[in-house]
Design a protein around this motif. Structure first.
Motif, PDB file in Angstrom:
ATOM      1  N   ILE A 199      -2.296  -1.256  -5.267  1.00  0.00           N
ATOM      2  CA  ILE A 199      -3.714  -1.168  -5.645  1.00  0.00           C
ATOM      3  C   ILE A 199      -4.093   0.312  -5.524  1.00  0.00           C
ATOM      4  O   ILE A 199      -4.029   0.863  -4.422  1.00  0.00           O
ATOM      5  CB  ILE A 199      -4.599  -2.033  -4.722  1.00  0.00           C
ATOM      6  CG1 ILE A 199      -4.174  -3.498  -4.806  1.00  0.00           C
ATOM      7  CG2 ILE A 199      -6.076  -1.874  -5.081  1.00  0.00           C
ATOM      8  CD1 ILE A 199      -4.773  -4.384  -3.718  1.00  0.00           C
TER       9      ILE A 199
ATOM     10  N   VAL B   2       3.936 -11.038  -3.122  1.00  0.00           N
ATOM     11  CA  VAL B   2       4.363 -11.080  -1.719  1.00  0.00           C
ATOM     12  C   VAL B   2       3.623 -10.014  -0.927  1.00  0.00           C
ATOM     13  O   VAL B   2       3.747  -8.814  -1.222  1.00  0.00           O
ATOM     14  CB  VAL B   2       5.892 -10.850  -1.642  1.00  0.00           C
ATOM     15  CG1 VAL B   2       6.367 -10.997  -0.201  1.00  0.00           C
ATOM     16  CG2 VAL B   2       6.633 -11.803  -2.575  1.00  0.00           C
TER      17      VAL B   2
ATOM     18  N   SER C 275      -5.882   4.125   2.030  1.00  0.00           N
ATOM     19  CA  SER C 275      -5.509   3.234   0.925  1.00  0.00           C
ATOM     20  C   SER C 275      -5.112   1.832   1.373  1.00  0.00           C
ATOM     21  O   SER C 275      -4.724   1.014   0.549  1.00  0.00           O
ATOM     22  CB  SER C 275      -4.356   3.858   0.141  1.00  0.00           C
ATOM     23  OG  SER C 275      -3.249   4.013   1.000  1.00  0.00           O
TER      24      SER C 275
ATOM     25  N   GLU D  40      -0.095  -7.258   8.536  1.00  0.00           N
ATOM     26  CA  GLU D  40      -1.273  -6.390   8.645  1.00  0.00           C
ATOM     27  C   GLU D  40      -0.941  -5.004   9.189  1.00  0.00           C
ATOM     28  O   GLU D  40      -1.547  -4.017   8.782  1.00  0.00           O
ATOM     29  CB  GLU D  40      -2.321  -7.011   9.572  1.00  0.00           C
ATOM     30  CG  GLU D  40      -2.932  -8.295   9.061  1.00  0.00           C
ATOM     31  CD  GLU D  40      -2.163  -9.527   9.504  1.00  0.00           C
ATOM     32  OE1 GLU D  40      -0.934  -9.440   9.675  1.00  0.00           O
ATOM     33  OE2 GLU D  40      -2.779 -10.589   9.676  1.00  0.00           O
ATOM     34  N   ARG D  41      -0.011  -4.924  10.127  1.00  0.00           N
ATOM     35  CA  ARG D  41       0.254  -3.633  10.776  1.00  0.00           C
ATOM     36  C   ARG D  41       1.410  -2.896  10.110  1.00  0.00           C
ATOM     37  O   ARG D  41       1.306  -1.720   9.803  1.00  0.00           O
ATOM     38  CB  ARG D  41       0.551  -3.859  12.260  1.00  0.00           C
ATOM     39  CG  ARG D  41       0.321  -2.626  13.128  1.00  0.00           C
ATOM     40  CD  ARG D  41       0.378  -2.972  14.606  1.00  0.00           C
ATOM     41  NE  ARG D  41       1.602  -3.696  14.948  1.00  0.00           N
ATOM     42  CZ  ARG D  41       2.800  -3.121  15.112  1.00  0.00           C
ATOM     43  NH1 ARG D  41       2.930  -1.825  15.010  1.00  0.00           N
ATOM     44  NH2 ARG D  41       3.854  -3.858  15.416  1.00  0.00           N
ATOM     45  N   VAL D  42       2.494  -3.601   9.838  1.00  0.00           N
ATOM     46  CA  VAL D  42       3.702  -2.901   9.371  1.00  0.00           C
ATOM     47  C   VAL D  42       3.962  -3.070   7.877  1.00  0.00           C
ATOM     48  O   VAL D  42       4.883  -2.446   7.343  1.00  0.00           O
ATOM     49  CB  VAL D  42       4.954  -3.331  10.178  1.00  0.00           C
ATOM     50  CG1 VAL D  42       4.788  -2.929  11.635  1.00  0.00           C
ATOM     51  CG2 VAL D  42       5.208  -4.830  10.071  1.00  0.00           C
ATOM     52  N   GLY D  43       3.185  -3.892   7.213  1.00  0.00           N
ATOM     53  CA  GLY D  43       3.417  -4.088   5.777  1.00  0.00           C
ATOM     54  C   GLY D  43       4.691  -4.879   5.527  1.00  0.00           C
ATOM     55  O   GLY D  43       5.112  -5.684   6.360  1.00  0.00           O
ATOM     56  N   LEU D  44       5.314  -4.642   4.372  1.00  0.00           N
ATOM     57  CA  LEU D  44       6.529  -5.379   3.991  1.00  0.00           C
ATOM     58  C   LEU D  44       7.781  -4.588   4.370  1.00  0.00           C
ATOM     59  O   LEU D  44       7.812  -3.371   4.187  1.00  0.00           O
ATOM     60  CB  LEU D  44       6.554  -5.590   2.474  1.00  0.00           C
ATOM     61  CG  LEU D  44       5.705  -6.712   1.897  1.00  0.00           C
ATOM     62  CD1 LEU D  44       5.724  -6.638   0.365  1.00  0.00           C
ATOM     63  CD2 LEU D  44       6.187  -8.078   2.366  1.00  0.00           C
TER      64      LEU D  44
ATOM     65  N   ALA E   2       0.831  -1.196   0.000  1.00  0.00           N
ATOM     66  CA  ALA E   2       0.000   0.000   0.000  1.00  0.00           C
ATOM     67  C   ALA E   2       0.867   1.249   0.000  1.00  0.00           C
ATOM     68  O   ALA E   2       0.418   2.326  -0.365  1.00  0.00           O
ATOM     69  CB  ALA E   2      -0.894  -0.006   1.241  1.00  0.00           C
TER      70      ALA E   2
ATOM     71  N   LEU F 229      -5.861  -1.697   2.361  1.00  0.00           N
ATOM     72  CA  LEU F 229      -6.897  -2.730   2.354  1.00  0.00           C
ATOM     73  C   LEU F 229      -6.558  -3.796   3.389  1.00  0.00           C
ATOM     74  O   LEU F 229      -5.393  -3.977   3.750  1.00  0.00           O
ATOM     75  CB  LEU F 229      -6.973  -3.415   0.981  1.00  0.00           C
ATOM     76  CG  LEU F 229      -7.681  -2.707  -0.162  1.00  0.00           C
ATOM     77  CD1 LEU F 229      -6.822  -1.571  -0.707  1.00  0.00           C
ATOM     78  CD2 LEU F 229      -7.980  -3.700  -1.286  1.00  0.00           C
TER      79      LEU F 229
END
Ligand code: SAH
Length: 259
Positions: A151, A129, A158, A133-137, A99, A160
């Motif tokens: 997306i 990949v 933004s 949920e909280r920190v992303g990649l 995101a 999701l």
């Protein structure tokens, strides 16, 4: 990270369903793993790899099982690996799904652009990949990927849910794999498409009727018929519809006939 290089001559023409892997990195909620399994199965995908999940045993967790619903086979077929390198084993294209756009990032693609690429290049074995949920990649994973898929969501909000992001990707990949409908008419019920001869017969019949009611001047027809033809051409006429139009023309001619 370098996705494993593989001799492309070995590739058979596998469908995208067998060439696309979903990788979830350090997922916190088992329910999300189940939901991703469901999102994948509804779109025909099954290769799921979990990198160091942060939830108990996501393959057996009751929340994961409940959210997977009928996709329990995908959930329980998932592989758990300790790091991203192992998750990408056998792939030659890695896409970070994020995101967040970053300063140092591979090229940013939409899900659709990615799906079109993977769908049309049979040698591509792709991994998409997804982050926590909280920190992303983490940046190191993003920087090691070939592309970043974003997306294009509401700029004010933004982010999701993980499984909803997976659903968007799975859906786009499915459309790229199977086409977005049989033809321009899209999906749904359709009758038999009228043949050119049937449509031409209908135009001649309609023209006669329009002359009979003085709507069309046979000596000065202007552009009426070409315009009507263009109008009908946009609709993709079916045989039954052509027959209805001919029925209307017949009724007009009959009403106009001298008694
Ligand atoms: N706060 C996190 C968001 C995590 S959402 C962050 O800033 O990255 C969990 C995962 O869902 C993300 O890591 C990403 O893989 C996916 N995701 C959510 N929204 C997305 C979007 N708009 N575009 C691409 N991926 C998205």
């Amino acid at each position: 990270m370098n996705p494993t290089q593989t001799d492309t001559s070995l590739f058979k023409r596998l469908p995208l369903f067998e060439r696309l892997r979903f990788v979830l990195v350090e997922t916190s909620r088992a329910g999300n793993v189940g939901s991703v399994a469901r999102a994948m199965k509804t779109m025909g995908f099954s290769d799921l790899v979990l990198v160091a999940p942060k939830c108990g045993d996501p393959l057996a967790d009751p929340e994961a099982v409940a959210f997977a619903s009928g996709a329990i086979d995908v959930l329980q077929g998932a592989r758990i690996v300790p790091d991203i390198q192992q998750a990408l084993d056998g792939c030659n294209f890695a896409a970070a799904v994020s995101a967040r756009l970053r300063e140092f990032s591979p090229p940013v693609w939409t899900p659709r652009a990615f799906a079109a690429h993977a769908g049309s290049q049979p040698e591509v074995r792709a991994a998409i990949v997804f982050g926590n949920e909280r920190v992303g990649l983490p940046n190191e994973i993003v920087e090691g990927c070939n592309i970043l898929i974003n997306i294009p969501a509401n700029p004010d909000y933004s982010s999701l849910n993980l499984s909803q992001a997976a659903q968007v990707l799975a859906y786009e990949a499915r459309l790229a794999a199977v086409g977005d409908g049989v033809d321009q008419r899209g999906v749904g019920f359709h009758g038999e498409t009228a043949s050119v001869t049937q449509v031409d017969g209908m135009y001649a019949h309609l023209e006669q009727a329009l002359v009979a009611i003085d709507f069309l001047d046979a000596d000065n027809p202007k552009k009426l018929m070409p315009r009507l033809k263009r109008l009908f051409a946009r609709t993709g006429l079916e045989t039954e519809e052509v027959n209805i139009l001919r029925g209307i023309a017949s009724a007009i001619l009959k009403a106009r006939a001298p008694r």
